[in-house]
Design a protein around this motif. Sequence first.
Motif, PDB file in Angstrom:
ATOM      1  N   GLY A  93       0.808  -1.209   0.000  1.00  0.00           N
ATOM      2  CA  GLY A  93       0.000   0.000   0.000  1.00  0.00           C
ATOM      3  C   GLY A  93       0.844   1.262   0.000  1.00  0.00           C
ATOM      4  N   ASP A  94       2.026   1.185   0.568  1.00  0.00           N
ATOM      5  CA  ASP A  94       2.890   2.365   0.699  1.00  0.00           C
ATOM      6  C   ASP A  94       3.942   2.398  -0.397  1.00  0.00           C
ATOM      7  OD1 ASP A  94       1.573   3.083   3.047  1.00  0.00           O
ATOM      8  OD2 ASP A  94       2.960   1.928   4.291  1.00  0.00           O
ATOM      9  N   LEU A  95       4.395   3.602  -0.705  1.00  0.00           N
ATOM     10  CA  LEU A  95       5.501   3.776  -1.633  1.00  0.00           C
ATOM     11  C   LEU A  95       6.792   3.306  -0.966  1.00  0.00           C
ATOM     12  CD1 LEU A  95       4.780   7.376  -2.987  1.00  0.00           C
ATOM     13  CD2 LEU A  95       4.298   5.210  -4.122  1.00  0.00           C
ATOM     14  N   LEU A  96       7.722   2.818  -1.781  1.00  0.00           N
ATOM     15  CA  LEU A  96       9.050   2.509  -1.260  1.00  0.00           C
ATOM     16  C   LEU A  96       9.729   3.829  -0.904  1.00  0.00           C
ATOM     17  CD1 LEU A  96       9.838  -0.270  -3.822  1.00  0.00           C
ATOM     18  CD2 LEU A  96       9.766  -0.579  -1.346  1.00  0.00           C
ATOM     19  N   PRO A  97      10.630   3.833   0.069  1.00  0.00           N
ATOM     20  CA  PRO A  97      11.220   5.091   0.550  1.00  0.00           C
ATOM     21  C   PRO A  97      11.827   5.946  -0.563  1.00  0.00           C
ATOM     22  CG  PRO A  97      11.867   3.272   1.964  1.00  0.00           C
ATOM     23  CD  PRO A  97      11.145   2.680   0.783  1.00  0.00           C
ATOM     24  N   ASN A  98      11.514   7.233  -0.497  1.00  0.00           N
ATOM     25  CA  ASN A  98      12.091   8.238  -1.400  1.00  0.00           C
ATOM     26  C   ASN A  98      11.879   7.919  -2.883  1.00  0.00           C
ATOM     27  OD1 ASN A  98      13.228   9.532   0.949  1.00  0.00           O
ATOM     28  ND2 ASN A  98      14.773   7.927   0.925  1.00  0.00           N
ATOM     29  N   SER A  99      10.730   7.313  -3.213  1.00  0.00           N
ATOM     30  CA  SER A  99      10.453   6.953  -4.599  1.00  0.00           C
ATOM     31  C   SER A  99       8.960   7.074  -4.893  1.00  0.00           C
ATOM     32  CB  SER A  99      10.915   5.522  -4.875  1.00  0.00           C
ATOM     33  OG  SER A  99       9.979   4.593  -4.369  1.00  0.00           O
ATOM     34  N   THR A 100       8.613   6.838  -6.158  1.00  0.00           N
ATOM     35  CA  THR A 100       7.198   6.763  -6.553  1.00  0.00           C
ATOM     36  C   THR A 100       6.876   5.335  -6.975  1.00  0.00           C
ATOM     37  OG1 THR A 100       7.763   7.414  -8.813  1.00  0.00           O
ATOM     38  CG2 THR A 100       7.084   9.186  -7.298  1.00  0.00           C
ATOM     39  N   GLU A 101       7.593   4.372  -6.409  1.00  0.00           N
ATOM     40  CA  GLU A 101       7.387   2.972  -6.755  1.00  0.00           C
ATOM     41  C   GLU A 101       6.864   2.195  -5.551  1.00  0.00           C
ATOM     42  OE1 GLU A 101      10.448   2.080 -10.285  1.00  0.00           O
ATOM     43  OE2 GLU A 101      11.426   2.227  -8.325  1.00  0.00           O
ATOM     44  N   ARG A 102       6.197   1.080  -5.858  1.00  0.00           N
ATOM     45  CA  ARG A 102       5.666   0.203  -4.818  1.00  0.00           C
ATOM     46  C   ARG A 102       6.208  -1.205  -5.030  1.00  0.00           C
ATOM     47  NH1 ARG A 102      -0.673   1.704  -5.234  1.00  0.00           N
ATOM     48  NH2 ARG A 102      -0.967  -0.053  -3.855  1.00  0.00           N
ATOM     49  N   ALA A 103       6.273  -1.958  -3.948  1.00  0.00           N
ATOM     50  CA  ALA A 103       6.736  -3.346  -4.013  1.00  0.00           C
ATOM     51  C   ALA A 103       5.545  -4.257  -4.289  1.00  0.00           C
ATOM     52  CB  ALA A 103       7.410  -3.753  -2.714  1.00  0.00           C
ATOM     53  N   PRO A 128       1.082   2.072 -19.484  1.00  0.00           N
ATOM     54  CA  PRO A 128       2.368   2.713 -19.197  1.00  0.00           C
ATOM     55  C   PRO A 128       2.285   3.614 -17.965  1.00  0.00           C
ATOM     56  CG  PRO A 128       1.641   3.162 -21.461  1.00  0.00           C
ATOM     57  CD  PRO A 128       0.549   2.427 -20.769  1.00  0.00           C
ATOM     58  N   PRO A 129       3.426   3.850 -17.295  1.00  0.00           N
ATOM     59  CA  PRO A 129       3.409   4.712 -16.105  1.00  0.00           C
ATOM     60  C   PRO A 129       2.990   6.133 -16.464  1.00  0.00           C
ATOM     61  CG  PRO A 129       5.669   4.102 -16.683  1.00  0.00           C
ATOM     62  CD  PRO A 129       4.764   3.359 -17.606  1.00  0.00           C
ATOM     63  N   LYS A 130       2.313   6.770 -15.527  1.00  0.00           N
ATOM     64  CA  LYS A 130       1.869   8.161 -15.721  1.00  0.00           C
ATOM     65  C   LYS A 130       2.787   9.077 -14.916  1.00  0.00           C
ATOM     66  CE  LYS A 130      -2.814   6.374 -15.908  1.00  0.00           C
ATOM     67  NZ  LYS A 130      -2.428   5.008 -15.555  1.00  0.00           N
ATOM     68  N   GLY A 131       3.232  10.155 -15.524  1.00  0.00           N
ATOM     69  CA  GLY A 131       4.094  11.100 -14.826  1.00  0.00           C
ATOM     70  C   GLY A 131       5.499  10.548 -14.660  1.00  0.00           C
ATOM     71  N   ALA A 132       6.305  11.317 -13.964  1.00  0.00           N
ATOM     72  CA  ALA A 132       7.702  10.931 -13.736  1.00  0.00           C
ATOM     73  C   ALA A 132       7.780   9.833 -12.684  1.00  0.00           C
ATOM     74  CB  ALA A 132       8.504  12.139 -13.289  1.00  0.00           C
ATOM     75  N   THR A 133       8.692   8.905 -12.882  1.00  0.00           N
ATOM     76  CA  THR A 133       8.930   7.850 -11.905  1.00  0.00           C
ATOM     77  C   THR A 133      10.233   8.158 -11.185  1.00  0.00           C
ATOM     78  OG1 THR A 133       7.785   6.185 -13.223  1.00  0.00           O
ATOM     79  CG2 THR A 133       9.351   5.379 -11.574  1.00  0.00           C
ATOM     80  N   ILE A 134      10.162   8.220  -9.868  1.00  0.00           N
ATOM     81  CA  ILE A 134      11.367   8.377  -9.046  1.00  0.00           C
ATOM     82  C   ILE A 134      11.723   6.970  -8.574  1.00  0.00           C
ATOM     83  CG2 ILE A 134      12.372   9.398  -6.975  1.00  0.00           C
ATOM     84  CD1 ILE A 134      10.166  11.612  -7.258  1.00  0.00           C
ATOM     85  N   PRO A 135      12.824   6.403  -9.094  1.00  0.00           N
ATOM     86  CA  PRO A 135      13.141   5.018  -8.770  1.00  0.00           C
ATOM     87  C   PRO A 135      13.568   4.824  -7.322  1.00  0.00           C
ATOM     88  CG  PRO A 135      14.840   5.950 -10.180  1.00  0.00           C
ATOM     89  CD  PRO A 135      13.788   7.001 -10.015  1.00  0.00           C
ATOM     90  N   TYR A 136      13.264   3.627  -6.829  1.00  0.00           N
ATOM     91  CA  TYR A 136      13.653   3.231  -5.480  1.00  0.00           C
ATOM     92  C   TYR A 136      15.121   2.809  -5.488  1.00  0.00           C
ATOM     93  CZ  TYR A 136      14.079   0.162  -1.391  1.00  0.00           C
ATOM     94  OH  TYR A 136      14.485  -0.451  -0.235  1.00  0.00           O
ATOM     95  N   HIS A 137      15.881   3.326  -4.543  1.00  0.00           N
ATOM     96  CA  HIS A 137      17.272   2.925  -4.337  1.00  0.00           C
ATOM     97  C   HIS A 137      17.387   2.389  -2.923  1.00  0.00           C
ATOM     98  CE1 HIS A 137      18.596   4.669  -8.091  1.00  0.00           C
ATOM     99  NE2 HIS A 137      17.908   5.759  -7.797  1.00  0.00           N
ATOM    100  N   PRO A 138      17.618   1.097  -2.765  1.00  0.00           N
ATOM    101  CA  PRO A 138      17.714   0.544  -1.416  1.00  0.00           C
ATOM    102  C   PRO A 138      18.917   1.111  -0.675  1.00  0.00           C
ATOM    103  CG  PRO A 138      18.307  -1.106  -3.038  1.00  0.00           C
ATOM    104  CD  PRO A 138      17.851   0.099  -3.789  1.00  0.00           C
ATOM    105  N   GLY A 139      18.818   1.109   0.596  1.00  0.00           N
ATOM    106  CA  GLY A 139      19.900   1.615   1.442  1.00  0.00           C
ATOM    107  C   GLY A 139      19.305   2.144   2.717  1.00  0.00           C
ATOM    108  N   LEU A 140      20.074   2.853   3.428  1.00  0.00           N
ATOM    109  CA  LEU A 140      19.592   3.431   4.676  1.00  0.00           C
ATOM    110  C   LEU A 140      18.623   4.559   4.341  1.00  0.00           C
ATOM    111  CD1 LEU A 140      22.962   3.612   6.594  1.00  0.00           C
ATOM    112  CD2 LEU A 140      21.152   1.922   6.847  1.00  0.00           C
ATOM    113  N   SER A 141      17.435   4.493   4.901  1.00  0.00           N
ATOM    114  CA  SER A 141      16.477   5.565   4.652  1.00  0.00           C
ATOM    115  C   SER A 141      16.916   6.801   5.430  1.00  0.00           C
ATOM    116  CB  SER A 141      15.072   5.138   5.060  1.00  0.00           C
ATOM    117  OG  SER A 141      14.982   5.047   6.458  1.00  0.00           O
ATOM    118  N   LEU A 142      16.411   7.943   5.025  1.00  0.00           N
ATOM    119  CA  LEU A 142      16.831   9.188   5.671  1.00  0.00           C
ATOM    120  C   LEU A 142      16.495   9.215   7.155  1.00  0.00           C
ATOM    121  CD1 LEU A 142      15.831  11.734   2.890  1.00  0.00           C
ATOM    122  CD2 LEU A 142      18.094  10.846   3.422  1.00  0.00           C
ATOM    123  N   GLY A 143      15.462   8.500   7.555  1.00  0.00           N
ATOM    124  CA  GLY A 143      15.054   8.506   8.957  1.00  0.00           C
ATOM    125  C   GLY A 143      15.846   7.548   9.835  1.00  0.00           C
TER     126      GLY A 143
END
Length: 159
Positions: A93-103, A128-143
């Motif tokens: 249900g939630d976006l992956l951190p710092n992205s516009t993608e979902r798992a 096709p995807p609508k709008g810009a896609t900000i890809p998910y990059h795994p790693g330490l989240s900002l929080g």
Amino acid sequence: QSSARITISEGCCPERITTITGSTDAVFRAVSMIAFKLEEDLGAGSDGPAAGRAPVTLRLVIPASQCGSLIGKAGAKIREIRESTGAQVQVAGDLLPNSTERAVTVSGVPDTIIQCVRQICAVILESPPKGATIPYHPGLSLGTILLSANQVRRPQHPW
């Protein structure tokens, strides 16, 4: 062997992204080989065929704007995919951190996963995807870690 181009993201975090590109057939050959290899690795510690087949789980990363088509009206499309393939499919249900993608998590034996991925790809190719896609990059989240004045502080948790 699959003729697909396969890249694995850099990093030392627990998650890394595997990107498979190529013709549809090449991508499915690669997914198939990966799924069977994962099953083989999962079964390596079991006591042979009597131990049963452990389910393999893949997490697909899909632009959130395409997830509605995958779920379908009142969940009809995802239900159809589950019933026709026998795989377990869950759209986060939630976006992956710092992205516009979902798992999208797919679980089952390799044959069911391969059929499920085929159907998911067919759906997302049609929408096709609508709008810009900000890809998910795994790693330490900002929080996770706060950097301040050359110090590393872990956030305080109420528990």
